[in-house]
Write a protein that holds these residues in place. Sequence first.
Motif, PDB file in Angstrom:
ATOM      1  N   ALA A 115       0.830  -1.205   0.000  1.00  0.00           N
ATOM      2  CA  ALA A 115       0.000   0.000   0.000  1.00  0.00           C
ATOM      3  C   ALA A 115       0.865   1.256   0.000  1.00  0.00           C
ATOM      4  N   VAL A 116       1.917   1.270   0.834  1.00  0.00           N
ATOM      5  CA  VAL A 116       2.821   2.422   0.882  1.00  0.00           C
ATOM      6  C   VAL A 116       3.511   2.603  -0.465  1.00  0.00           C
ATOM      7  N   GLN A 117       3.936   1.501  -1.063  1.00  0.00           N
ATOM      8  CA  GLN A 117       4.622   1.570  -2.354  1.00  0.00           C
ATOM      9  C   GLN A 117       3.721   2.174  -3.428  1.00  0.00           C
ATOM     10  N   LYS A 118       2.457   1.796  -3.432  1.00  0.00           N
ATOM     11  CA  LYS A 118       1.528   2.331  -4.427  1.00  0.00           C
ATOM     12  C   LYS A 118       1.256   3.812  -4.190  1.00  0.00           C
ATOM     13  N   VAL A 119       1.143   4.204  -2.924  1.00  0.00           N
ATOM     14  CA  VAL A 119       0.944   5.622  -2.624  1.00  0.00           C
ATOM     15  C   VAL A 119       2.154   6.429  -3.083  1.00  0.00           C
ATOM     16  N   LEU A 120       3.356   5.927  -2.800  1.00  0.00           N
ATOM     17  CA  LEU A 120       4.572   6.633  -3.207  1.00  0.00           C
ATOM     18  C   LEU A 120       4.660   6.764  -4.720  1.00  0.00           C
ATOM     19  N   ALA A 121       4.219   5.731  -5.426  1.00  0.00           N
ATOM     20  CA  ALA A 121       4.259   5.771  -6.890  1.00  0.00           C
ATOM     21  C   ALA A 121       3.383   6.889  -7.434  1.00  0.00           C
ATOM     22  N   ARG A 122       2.349   7.241  -6.693  1.00  0.00           N
ATOM     23  CA  ARG A 122       1.447   8.314  -7.126  1.00  0.00           C
ATOM     24  C   ARG A 122       1.878   9.681  -6.613  1.00  0.00           C
TER      25      ARG A 122
END
Length: 265
Positions: free
Chosen positions: A243-250
């Motif tokens: 979840a953190v990785q996906k948020v960072l990607a955005r």
Amino acid sequence: MIWPSFFSRNPAPEADPALPLIAPIGEALVPTALQVDDPRRVLAVLRDLAMRAEPVTLYPDDGGTPQCGRLVQVVEPGGRVVLHVRAPQAPAAGGALVVAAPEGLRLQFQGDFAWQQQAGDLLAAHALLPASLLQLQRRRFTRQETPLGPTLRAVFQAKGKRRVLTVDDLSMGGVGLRGPLAEHRDLVAGLRLDRVRLELGSVVLMDLRLDLCSRRSYKSFLAGEQLHFGCEFVDLGEASQQAVQKVLARMGPGAGAGAFQDTAL
């Protein structure tokens, strides 16, 4: 308000040892550096440099000779920075890159400088406060500042009180939190925070554990005395990591509030 150093009131003596030439942050390191563009954070960083009369190197945009000096003053509101340099004559006015290395970690910012002759060979360079600065990090993980707009916060209990802190930055390794000094002065480095609820827009991470690794205070012109806490994730689960990785990607360059509104995360 004016934040001066000793040297802004008492110019550095002739016997002041030669200041080092500080190299700019190289292109290879730029992707790992933190782009700071929150005006409050920029002001806090530069104010700290001014209070210590931090050595700096100024690189003129026109390719002129680099100038070594000190950042000696930050004036707010309507802010500007003041550098002191010793040189036989003033360089041409114009844009320049200013590089410092507090505690061995380089940071740099761009400014449009005007020069004034002071006593003897002492020159003062004035520029408006920069809109942003680039800062190298100690962390293993690259931090990304959260965009303005959405309410991003961490909620938890500590020392018998419910705490609500704003999320300033995020990385795969941890999170930076901010809150009023008056409410959180009892939170200190070394504290373990349990059962933390991290709210990143539509993404909510529950029951996290954080180690509070660092704490620094700064004064915001609008919000008053603030504390910033650097926190490290402890045993972050696989689902939370994703979840953190996906948020960072955005949260890449130019990301806004929309980075946190997609429930598909």
